[in-house]
Design an enzyme around this catalytic site. Structure first.
Site, PDB file in Angstrom:
ATOM      1  N   LYS A   1     -15.102  24.641 -32.278  1.00 58.52           N
ATOM      2  CA  LYS A   1     -15.614  24.920 -30.932  1.00 58.52           C
ATOM      3  C   LYS A   1     -14.807  24.193 -29.855  1.00 58.52           C
ATOM      4  CE  LYS A   1     -19.352  22.584 -29.370  1.00 58.52           C
ATOM      5  NZ  LYS A   1     -20.578  21.734 -29.321  1.00 58.52           N
TER       6      LYS A   1
ATOM      7  N   HIS B   1     -24.680  13.516 -35.174  1.00 55.09           N
ATOM      8  CA  HIS B   1     -23.594  13.503 -34.190  1.00 55.09           C
ATOM      9  C   HIS B   1     -24.022  12.527 -33.092  1.00 55.09           C
ATOM     10  CE1 HIS B   1     -20.517  14.564 -31.408  1.00 55.09           C
ATOM     11  NE2 HIS B   1     -20.081  15.584 -32.119  1.00 55.09           N
TER      12      HIS B   1
ATOM     13  N   SER C   1     -20.484  13.524 -28.023  1.00 54.80           N
ATOM     14  CA  SER C   1     -19.044  13.681 -27.833  1.00 54.80           C
ATOM     15  C   SER C   1     -18.524  12.631 -26.842  1.00 54.80           C
ATOM     16  CB  SER C   1     -18.764  15.093 -27.312  1.00 54.80           C
ATOM     17  OG  SER C   1     -17.391  15.336 -27.285  1.00 54.80           O
TER      18      SER C   1
ATOM     19  N   GLU D   1     -16.712  15.516 -38.321  1.00 57.00           N
ATOM     20  CA  GLU D   1     -16.458  16.762 -37.569  1.00 57.00           C
ATOM     21  C   GLU D   1     -15.736  16.475 -36.253  1.00 57.00           C
ATOM     22  OE1 GLU D   1     -20.397  18.208 -36.883  1.00 57.00           O
ATOM     23  OE2 GLU D   1     -20.840  18.467 -38.999  1.00 57.00           O
TER      24      GLU D   1
ATOM     25  N   TYR E   1     -18.802  19.685 -17.948  1.00 56.43           N
ATOM     26  CA  TYR E   1     -19.409  19.195 -19.182  1.00 56.43           C
ATOM     27  C   TYR E   1     -19.007  17.754 -19.470  1.00 56.43           C
ATOM     28  CZ  TYR E   1     -19.859  24.212 -19.716  1.00 56.43           C
ATOM     29  OH  TYR E   1     -20.119  25.524 -19.505  1.00 56.43           O
TER      30      TYR E   1
HETATM   31  C1  LIG Z   1     -21.926  20.061 -34.434  1.00 52.77           C
HETATM   32  C2  LIG Z   1     -20.753  19.489 -33.735  1.00 52.77           C
HETATM   33  N1  LIG Z   1     -19.785  18.938 -34.480  1.00 52.77           N
HETATM   34  C3  LIG Z   1     -18.671  18.424 -33.911  1.00 52.77           C
HETATM   35  C4  LIG Z   1     -18.488  18.439 -32.552  1.00 52.77           C
HETATM   36  C5  LIG Z   1     -17.223  17.874 -31.988  1.00 52.77           C
HETATM   37  O1  LIG Z   1     -17.453  16.611 -31.529  1.00 52.77           O
HETATM   38  P1  LIG Z   1     -16.462  15.811 -30.585  1.00 52.77           P
HETATM   39  O2  LIG Z   1     -16.384  16.515 -29.289  1.00 52.77           O
HETATM   40  O3  LIG Z   1     -17.117  14.496 -30.450  1.00 52.77           O
HETATM   41  O4  LIG Z   1     -15.166  15.728 -31.254  1.00 52.77           O
HETATM   42  C6  LIG Z   1     -19.498  18.949 -31.724  1.00 52.77           C
HETATM   43  C7  LIG Z   1     -19.349  18.900 -30.270  1.00 52.77           C
HETATM   44  O5  LIG Z   1     -20.194  19.098 -29.485  1.00 52.77           O
HETATM   45  C8  LIG Z   1     -20.657  19.496 -32.333  1.00 52.77           C
HETATM   46  O6  LIG Z   1     -21.632  20.051 -31.607  1.00 52.77           O
END
Ligand SMILES: Cc1ncc(COP(=O)(O)O)c(C=O)c1O
Length: 396
Positions: free
Chosen positions: A62, A191, A194, A265, A314
């Site tokens: 994403k 999590h 972010s 992740e 965001y």
């Molecule tokens: C389920 C999930 N995993 C991983 C991530 C990626 O995290 P980061 O932006 O901290 O790298 C997100 C980001 O929102 C997420 O919702």
């Protein structure tokens, strides 16, 4: 890009953005340009493997679903976190085996689950009883990874209001329900948010994960996967090092059994530093007060908040433009307002930068634009999303 394969340009030692700009016809291009340094991704993966050797990174698609980046990481052997059927398709299309993927969205449409089942992507997260029932109907052979809430006190984008069950009250109930329905819970995930900058956040979460593992094992689930989520910084390697020490220490203390597979992740970590956005000033206005004195200068760039700058809403990180001019320091500075290209008055990138008097055609660079930018950008008002050019070091 021929046949979907991008043209990759090679560089020696370090990517020189200024030279790239000089060699590109940006004056003839009305679109902004993204310069993508693929080697930055490889450096990040090596850094991760050095500092977190037990934890297998599953890139969160994403964050930036550019197929070139995804394929590059796939070829380097990374795992993937996908949130939808289309993300699964993208990653599987590059020959990534289903075991390298976690379907890390706790609330998934039935058709997406059906696709995951067909493709044998068995690991997926869940955080409420309705989804447990949905899984018992649509994908009963999957591995349920219970996602719980455990937020950092400091993060750019907290996620806990939307996803993650309560670790003490809800997680055991979900595991009991799963058992009663004949489903397998095989792990847990969280999590911290972010852009996390609170070191202790990981240990707080890993401690809760340990309790969830104990309870799961007690009621007969075969618990074997710990997913420590995201939150890792994209540009501050020193902070990453500190976080890595905190995560390693916590995981080794609470999950010493190496048979427990540990994954993460990271999204931002891999891609944030890989993109530099180069914008051009295509229009300019002077704003004067009633005495005719210059109050501020207003510039109109060829990308704005409906484009790559969408991420500002965001993740409101401070943006500092790089000016590709020789004598920036010595020139007088003026209050400068930066507008995006659309006719919309909300499309303002900044109203408080102090910059020299710039001209139409001058270029501004914005570093670290790889995370949560292009996938959110739209061609609103008829202004195209910037083109991307790819660069790779000849030898790392
Ligand atoms: C389920 C999930 N995993 C991983 C991530 C990626 O995290 P980061 O932006 O901290 O790298 C997100 C980001 O929102 C997420 O919702």
């Amino acid at each position: 890009m021929a046949n979907g394969t991008p043209e990759i340009q090679y560089y020696e030692h370090e990517l020189n953005i200024r030279r790239v700009i000089e060699q590109s016809d940006l004056q003839g291009l009305d679109q902004a340009l993204i310069i993508c340094d693929l080697s930055s991704l490889e450096r990040k993966l090596r850094l991760w493997q050095k500092l977190l050797p037990r934890i297998k990174p599953h890139y969160a698609v994403k964050c930036n679903d550019n197929p070139v980046l995804v394929k590059f990481l796939a070829d380097l052997g990374a795992g993937f976190d996908c949130a939808s059927k289309n993300e699964l398709k993208l990653v599987l299309g590059f020959g990534v085996s289903p075991e390298r993927i976690i379907f890390a969205h706790p609330c998934r449409p039935a058709s997406h689950l059906k696709y995951a089942k067909e493709q044998e992507v068995v690991n997926g997260t869940v955080d409420n009883e309705f989804e447990v029932y949905k899984l018992s109907q649509h994908f009963p052979n999957s591995n349920l990874i219970v996602r719980f809430k455990s937020e950092a006190k400091k993060a750019l984008c907290p996620l806990g209001e939307k996803y993650g069950c309560d670790a003490e009250a809800d997680a055991p109930a979900l595991m009991i329900l799963s058992k009663a329905l004949g489903l397998k819970v095989t792990g847990t995930s969280f999590h911290v948010g972010s852009g996390c900058s609170e070191m202790e956040a990981y240990d707080r979460a890993v401690e809760k994960a340990e309790n969830i593992f104990r309870f799961g094992e007690l009621i007969g689930h075969n618990m074997n996967l710990l997913d420590v989520g995201g939150g890792f910084p994209g540009i501050d390697d020193e902070l990453f090092e500190e976080i890595a020490v905190a995560v390693n220490t916590s995981v080794q203390l609470r999950f010493p059994d190496e048979r427990v597979k540990v994954i993460a992740e990271p999204g931002r970590f891999f891609v944030e530093a890989a993109y530099t956005l180069v914008c051009k000033i295509h229009a300019k206005r002077e704003v004067r007060n009633e005495n005719g004195r210059l109050e501020k200068l207003m510039y109109y760039l060829n990308d704005g908040i409906y484009g790559v700058f969408a991420a500002m809403f965001y993740y409101p990180e401070e943006l500092t433009p790089v000016l590709y001019l020789d004598d920036v320091e010595s020139r007088p500075k003026f209050k400068s307002v930066m507008w995006g290209p659309s006719c919309d008055a909300l499309d303002k990138i900044s109203d408080n930068w102090l910059l020299p008097n710039l001209n139409c055609g001058d270029l501004l660079g914005f570093r670290n634009m790889g995370a949560y930018t292009v996938p959110i950008a739209s061609p609103f008002n008829g202004f195209d999303v910037p083109e991307t050019r790819y660069f790779l070091a000849k030898r790392l």
